[in-house]
Design a protein around this motif. Structure first.
Motif, PDB file in Angstrom:
ATOM      1  N   CYS A   1       0.832  -1.204   0.000  1.00 10.09           N
ATOM      2  CA  CYS A   1       0.000   0.000   0.000  1.00 10.09           C
ATOM      3  C   CYS A   1       0.869   1.258   0.000  1.00 10.09           C
ATOM      4  O   CYS A   1       0.570   2.229  -0.712  1.00 10.09           O
ATOM      5  CB  CYS A   1      -0.918   0.001   1.226  1.00 10.09           C
ATOM      6  SG  CYS A   1      -2.227  -1.232   1.175  1.00 10.09           S
TER       7      CYS A   1
ATOM      8  N   SER B   1       1.075   4.063  -2.964  1.00 13.66           N
ATOM      9  CA  SER B   1       0.794   5.464  -2.671  1.00 13.66           C
ATOM     10  C   SER B   1       1.880   6.367  -3.247  1.00 13.66           C
ATOM     11  O   SER B   1       1.593   7.411  -3.843  1.00 13.66           O
ATOM     12  CB  SER B   1       0.698   5.666  -1.155  1.00 13.66           C
ATOM     13  OG  SER B   1       0.520   7.026  -0.831  1.00 13.66           O
TER      14      SER B   1
ATOM     15  N   GLN C   1      -7.309  12.432  -9.548  1.00  6.29           N
ATOM     16  CA  GLN C   1      -7.604  11.072  -9.116  1.00  6.29           C
ATOM     17  C   GLN C   1      -6.345  10.353  -8.627  1.00  6.29           C
ATOM     18  O   GLN C   1      -6.411   9.488  -7.758  1.00  6.29           O
ATOM     19  CB  GLN C   1      -8.249  10.281 -10.268  1.00  6.29           C
ATOM     20  CG  GLN C   1      -9.633  10.789 -10.664  1.00  6.29           C
ATOM     21  CD  GLN C   1     -10.612  10.786  -9.495  1.00  6.29           C
ATOM     22  OE1 GLN C   1     -10.620   9.859  -8.683  1.00  6.29           O
ATOM     23  NE2 GLN C   1     -11.447  11.816  -9.425  1.00  6.29           N
TER      24      GLN C   1
ATOM     25  N   TYR D   1      -5.960  11.358  -5.071  1.00  6.83           N
ATOM     26  CA  TYR D   1      -6.903  10.614  -4.233  1.00  6.83           C
ATOM     27  C   TYR D   1      -6.428   9.179  -4.025  1.00  6.83           C
ATOM     28  O   TYR D   1      -6.569   8.616  -2.935  1.00  6.83           O
ATOM     29  CB  TYR D   1      -8.295  10.626  -4.861  1.00  6.83           C
ATOM     30  CG  TYR D   1      -8.980  11.978  -4.829  1.00  6.83           C
ATOM     31  CD1 TYR D   1      -8.819  12.825  -3.735  1.00  6.83           C
ATOM     32  CD2 TYR D   1      -9.778  12.407  -5.884  1.00  6.83           C
ATOM     33  CE1 TYR D   1      -9.445  14.066  -3.699  1.00  6.83           C
ATOM     34  CE2 TYR D   1     -10.412  13.648  -5.853  1.00  6.83           C
ATOM     35  CZ  TYR D   1     -10.234  14.465  -4.756  1.00  6.83           C
ATOM     36  OH  TYR D   1     -10.864  15.693  -4.714  1.00  6.83           O
ATOM     37  N   SER D   2      -5.850   8.595  -5.066  1.00  8.35           N
ATOM     38  CA  SER D   2      -5.323   7.231  -4.934  1.00  8.35           C
ATOM     39  C   SER D   2      -4.173   7.203  -3.933  1.00  8.35           C
ATOM     40  O   SER D   2      -4.090   6.312  -3.085  1.00  8.35           O
ATOM     41  CB  SER D   2      -4.838   6.716  -6.290  1.00  8.35           C
ATOM     42  OG  SER D   2      -5.915   6.559  -7.185  1.00  8.35           O
TER      43      SER D   2
ATOM     44  N   MET E   1      -3.640   9.133  -1.434  1.00  7.21           N
ATOM     45  CA  MET E   1      -4.145   9.292  -0.076  1.00  7.21           C
ATOM     46  C   MET E   1      -4.917   8.064   0.392  1.00  7.21           C
ATOM     47  O   MET E   1      -4.891   7.715   1.571  1.00  7.21           O
ATOM     48  CB  MET E   1      -5.031  10.541   0.008  1.00  7.21           C
ATOM     49  CG  MET E   1      -4.257  11.831  -0.186  1.00  7.21           C
ATOM     50  SD  MET E   1      -5.249  13.335  -0.038  1.00  7.21           S
ATOM     51  CE  MET E   1      -6.163  13.323  -1.583  1.00  7.21           C
ATOM     52  N   SER E   2      -5.599   7.388  -0.520  1.00  8.85           N
ATOM     53  CA  SER E   2      -6.446   6.249  -0.141  1.00  8.85           C
ATOM     54  C   SER E   2      -5.631   5.021   0.241  1.00  8.85           C
ATOM     55  O   SER E   2      -6.060   4.237   1.095  1.00  8.85           O
ATOM     56  CB  SER E   2      -7.386   5.890  -1.296  1.00  8.85           C
ATOM     57  OG  SER E   2      -8.254   6.963  -1.592  1.00  8.85           O
ATOM     58  N   PHE E   3      -4.472   4.833  -0.376  1.00 13.70           N
ATOM     59  CA  PHE E   3      -3.681   3.638  -0.080  1.00 13.70           C
ATOM     60  C   PHE E   3      -3.159   3.637   1.364  1.00 13.70           C
ATOM     61  O   PHE E   3      -3.006   2.575   1.962  1.00 13.70           O
ATOM     62  CB  PHE E   3      -2.500   3.520  -1.044  1.00 13.70           C
ATOM     63  CG  PHE E   3      -2.843   2.833  -2.334  1.00 13.70           C
ATOM     64  CD1 PHE E   3      -3.173   1.485  -2.343  1.00 13.70           C
ATOM     65  CD2 PHE E   3      -2.829   3.528  -3.537  1.00 13.70           C
ATOM     66  CE1 PHE E   3      -3.484   0.834  -3.532  1.00 13.70           C
ATOM     67  CE2 PHE E   3      -3.143   2.889  -4.726  1.00 13.70           C
ATOM     68  CZ  PHE E   3      -3.471   1.540  -4.718  1.00 13.70           C
TER      69      PHE E   3
ATOM     70  N   PRO F   1      -4.514   4.666   4.399  1.00 15.91           N
ATOM     71  CA  PRO F   1      -5.379   4.052   5.412  1.00 15.91           C
ATOM     72  C   PRO F   1      -5.472   2.537   5.265  1.00 15.91           C
ATOM     73  O   PRO F   1      -5.587   1.817   6.272  1.00 15.91           O
ATOM     74  CB  PRO F   1      -6.742   4.717   5.162  1.00 15.91           C
ATOM     75  CG  PRO F   1      -6.412   6.016   4.516  1.00 15.91           C
ATOM     76  CD  PRO F   1      -5.215   5.738   3.669  1.00 15.91           C
ATOM     77  N   PHE F   2      -5.409   2.035   4.036  1.00 17.66           N
ATOM     78  CA  PHE F   2      -5.388   0.578   3.858  1.00 17.66           C
ATOM     79  C   PHE F   2      -4.113  -0.006   4.465  1.00 17.66           C
ATOM     80  O   PHE F   2      -4.114  -1.093   5.043  1.00 17.66           O
ATOM     81  CB  PHE F   2      -5.499   0.211   2.381  1.00 17.66           C
ATOM     82  CG  PHE F   2      -6.901   0.286   1.839  1.00 17.66           C
ATOM     83  CD1 PHE F   2      -7.848  -0.651   2.199  1.00 17.66           C
ATOM     84  CD2 PHE F   2      -7.271   1.307   0.974  1.00 17.66           C
ATOM     85  CE1 PHE F   2      -9.140  -0.589   1.717  1.00 17.66           C
ATOM     86  CE2 PHE F   2      -8.566   1.397   0.488  1.00 17.66           C
ATOM     87  CZ  PHE F   2      -9.501   0.451   0.856  1.00 17.66           C
TER      88      PHE F   2
ATOM     89  N   ALA G   1      -4.669  13.275   6.458  1.00 18.68           N
ATOM     90  CA  ALA G   1      -6.081  13.672   6.536  1.00 18.68           C
ATOM     91  C   ALA G   1      -6.217  15.185   6.344  1.00 18.68           C
ATOM     92  O   ALA G   1      -7.133  15.664   5.660  1.00 18.68           O
ATOM     93  CB  ALA G   1      -6.665  13.250   7.883  1.00 18.68           C
TER      94      ALA G   1
ATOM     95  N   ALA H   1      -5.639  15.962   2.740  1.00 18.76           N
ATOM     96  CA  ALA H   1      -6.807  15.526   1.966  1.00 18.76           C
ATOM     97  C   ALA H   1      -7.913  16.570   2.038  1.00 18.76           C
ATOM     98  O   ALA H   1      -8.589  16.848   1.028  1.00 18.76           O
ATOM     99  CB  ALA H   1      -7.303  14.179   2.490  1.00 18.76           C
TER     100      ALA H   1
END
Length: 218
Positions: free
Chosen positions: A34, A38, A52, A55-56, A58-60, A62-63, A164, A167
């Motif tokens: 992850c 990122s 996008q 966003y990808s 940032m999203s990786f 938290p996973f 966060a 984001a």
């Protein structure tokens, strides 16, 4: 007979390292995956300017935190933690919660020379914090289950608080030239301009390496 045993020790089976991984180690590697993804997403944004990709990136992260949370639980559940797993965990954390947040900050606009100095300081603090934990965990006070009672300094996953915040700024279209605080120029033509926002990374890094700050471990 003894020679056969010695020969076997110096000629391990193919992929013996991977074959010796526990389930928890595989989960830890997913944390690292992850983090790497990122970083790549942040790099893609520098080329594509496609939000996008931000966003990808940032999203990786938290996973990555999810896998970081699960690997310890699985290790204790199966009672098969190892020194290898501990080292894997630190290396994966460094990528997901050290390098990836720094790469994200660079991608959204903190790109001056002084910005990169602060971001480098942040990553180095993460390295030092994880190294200190690995070197002292054996002597740290533990509960009945063998879990460490407290952290010295803030844990490196707290860097997700910075992610966060970034984001939120991206969602409000306050990034690149619109970053809060803009860019301060300390000397004309001297290359000493920087974004005040980058100082939150300096604070986060400093808290990670604090010796006196002790946080109870949940």
């Amino acid at each position: 007979m003894a020679s056969d045993k010695v020969k076997k020790e110096f000629n391990p089976k193919h992929f013996s390292l991977v074959r010796n991984f526990y389930i928890a180690d595989i989960i830890t590697l997913m944390n690292g995956v992850c983090g790497v993804q990122s970083v790549f997403a942040s790099m893609r944004y520098l080329v594509s300017n496609d939000i996008q990709d931000l966003y990808s990136a940032m999203s990786f992260m938290p996973f990555g935190l999810f896998f970081d949370f699960m690997d310890g639980r699985v290790a204790r559940w199966r009672n098969n933690s190892s020194l290898l797993g501990q080292e894997l965990d630190s290396l994966a954390d460094l990528i997901s919660f050290g390098l990836a947040p720094a790469a994200l900050a660079y991608a959204i606009g903190m790109r001056t020379w002084l910005d990169t100095v602060v971001l480098t300081y942040f990553v180095c603090c993460g390295i030092a914090r994880l190294a200190r934990f690995n070197a002292t965990v054996a002597l740290a006070p533990k509960d009945a289950t063998g879990k460490v009672n407290h952290f010295e300094g803030t844990p490196i996953p707290t860097s997700l608080c910075l992610v966060a915040l970034l984001a939120w700024f991206v969602l409000q279209d306050r990034y690149l030239d619109a970053l809060p605080g803009q860019c301060l120029v300390l000397a004309d033509g001297g290359g000493y301009d920087f974004h005040p926002l980058v100082l939150i990374y300096a604070v986060s890094g400093t808290l990670m390496i604090s010796k006196t700050l002790r946080i109870p471990k949940p």
